[in-house]
Design an enzyme around this catalytic site. Sequence first.
Site, PDB file in Angstrom:
ATOM      1  N   ASP A   1     -32.866  45.888 -15.254  1.00 14.09           N
ATOM      2  CA  ASP A   1     -31.894  45.335 -16.187  1.00 14.09           C
ATOM      3  C   ASP A   1     -31.824  43.832 -15.964  1.00 14.09           C
ATOM      4  O   ASP A   1     -31.598  43.389 -14.832  1.00 14.09           O
ATOM      5  CB  ASP A   1     -30.518  45.964 -15.907  1.00 14.09           C
TER       6      ASP A   1
ATOM      7  N   HIS B   1     -24.371  53.977 -20.184  1.00 13.58           N
ATOM      8  CA  HIS B   1     -23.232  53.608 -19.338  1.00 13.58           C
ATOM      9  C   HIS B   1     -22.122  52.899 -20.109  1.00 13.58           C
ATOM     10  O   HIS B   1     -21.107  52.554 -19.517  1.00 13.58           O
ATOM     11  CB  HIS B   1     -23.732  52.714 -18.203  1.00 13.58           C
ATOM     12  N   ASP B   2     -22.340  52.648 -21.377  1.00  9.50           N
ATOM     13  CA  ASP B   2     -21.318  51.997 -22.186  1.00  9.50           C
ATOM     14  C   ASP B   2     -20.642  52.966 -23.147  1.00  9.50           C
ATOM     15  O   ASP B   2     -19.930  52.540 -24.067  1.00  9.50           O
ATOM     16  CB  ASP B   2     -21.932  50.857 -23.013  1.00  9.50           C
TER      17      ASP B   2
ATOM     18  N   ASP C   1     -30.230  42.641 -21.492  1.00  7.08           N
ATOM     19  CA  ASP C   1     -28.824  42.910 -21.768  1.00  7.08           C
ATOM     20  C   ASP C   1     -28.224  41.900 -22.737  1.00  7.08           C
ATOM     21  O   ASP C   1     -28.386  40.693 -22.550  1.00  7.08           O
ATOM     22  CB  ASP C   1     -28.057  42.835 -20.427  1.00  7.08           C
TER      23      ASP C   1
ATOM     24  N   GLU D   1     -31.123  45.422 -25.942  1.00  5.79           N
ATOM     25  CA  GLU D   1     -29.895  45.951 -26.488  1.00  5.79           C
ATOM     26  C   GLU D   1     -29.431  44.987 -27.563  1.00  5.79           C
ATOM     27  O   GLU D   1     -29.221  43.812 -27.288  1.00  5.79           O
ATOM     28  CB  GLU D   1     -28.870  45.982 -25.352  1.00  5.79           C
TER      29      GLU D   1
END
Length: 558
Positions: free
Chosen positions: A99, A330-331, A200, A257
Amino acid sequence: MDKAKWWQDAAVYQIYPRSFFDSNGDGIGDLKGITAKLDYIKSLGIDIIWSCPFFVSPWADGGYDVADYRSIAPEFGTMEDFDEMIAGIHARGMRFMMDFVGNHTSDEHAWFQEALKSKDSPYHSYYTFRPGRDGKEPSNWASIFGGSAWEYVPELDEYYLHLFAKKQPDLNWEDPAVVQEVFDILNFWADKGVDGYRLDAINYLYKEPDFPDVEPMPGSPYGFATEHYANKPKVHEHFRTLHDKVMAPRGLTTVAEVAYLDEETARGYADPARGELDALYPFDLLNVDQEGYDKFSPLPLDLPSLKRALSHWQSVMHDHGWLALFIGNHDQPRALSRFGDEEHYPVRSAKLLANAMYFLQGTPYIYQGDEIGMTNPHYASLSQFKDVEALNALREGLDRGDSEERWLKLLNDRSRDGGRAPFSWSADEYAGFSTTKPWMDPCTNYKDINAAIEEDDPDSVLNFYRRLLKVRKGLPAVIYGSTEFLEMDDPELMVYIRRAEGQELISINNFSGSERSYRLPAGYETAELLISNCGDPIIKDGVIDLRPWEAVTLIVNC
Ligand code: GLC
Ligand code: CA
């Protein structure tokens, strides 16, 4: 696309390391914990592991507030643990995606600390500082996590920009020194064996420098200024530079993302001919059960909207890029709690979600725990929640006069913490995640839903995932096929066909607790069963009688 790139027929497993597995009994998941579970991950049929950040961080935003990009946070382990983990991944024929948080750093990062010292510091221009306007913020932009996107620094008499939490100052990519730092970090980890990057919040790299005021949200002085900072043309340039200077020469794969995407921008980012990114996940795809962008204003799932969104992205990206397919991350709260029926049909509906999503075109991304049908944790107290977004929203809600009961339900159902509870490994104390009380409480149902009991049960969610990843591998219809959704307006059925030369498949999913019958399209009378979640499907005279939450995928080789 005639020959698949290696990542196009791959499956990705996403790890949230703090909650995956604790190897040393301090209550915090760690890198050795990942290494200990590599055989488990491999057994799923995974090709690539992506882990969320594990760098030094004050953990104001789940590690997405990096204070040192080159150091592993001590609670996660050491550089040797990292080397051992990546060697273990490679030894099993898997690859590792890291990430990279490039839009912002932590306010505790040395660059920001230097920037605060003086306007003349070379680090000052690593960030975006502006003088106030009329004694107030430079503009009325809202932070994505609530409140203003500007924070005042009395020593400098300036404000700095933070699109996320105030401990996450945005980097200024218009300073070439910042871009050089980014190259150095990406190369540092590539030297250590990383095979790719998940980028990210990367479509926010460029902000319009005049920071125009925007329409405030109801009841707030601040408004979302996405039109001034999301997907600006300059972002394409940055992507091309990253691609040409780092990713392509080093053979690194990228997935980004990206929220607030339109068709042209998506193709611009991901069309292989343009040399920007390999794949995208349109982040807002899952905003189908809420009012606008407000996740704490939930609405029941509207299946036709979900189908329209999926169908849209399938056709936008077919031959023009590549999608990451995901039902959770995870969001997000847990997919099963949100889109399935965890009360009456937990196993069946967890399997259905996989069947519905992972025969689409793209790379399956499986978020830790979804493969065993984990649910939201169902905490009993507000004090069990940890996430900055959840806590900010809670504070604002209570300030408005909402009740605590209402917010307990909202946070349980909707917050990012839903997907961040420790992995339920077994029925042992602390869900087998740790030998001590974990940093976050385990799901209340871990005694019934856990990897250990599912391991040897052929009908478990876990073994369904294993089967699914196995049968989908290498199928031309899955890798290359076009996608056509049928029954678009049906509120309960999701049906789509994937067509490639010589092969077609149909995925049929009953998103309801009722029985439904469905007439198969012509040509499917002789189709073979690829996978199903209720044993043999009941098909007579071209009509399939679907049981509640039944999911079936049939294949025809023509
Ligand atoms: C991304 C991450 C999320 C984080 C945000 C800011 O959306 O997935 O967890 O809070 O970026 O870095
Ligand atoms: Ca630990």
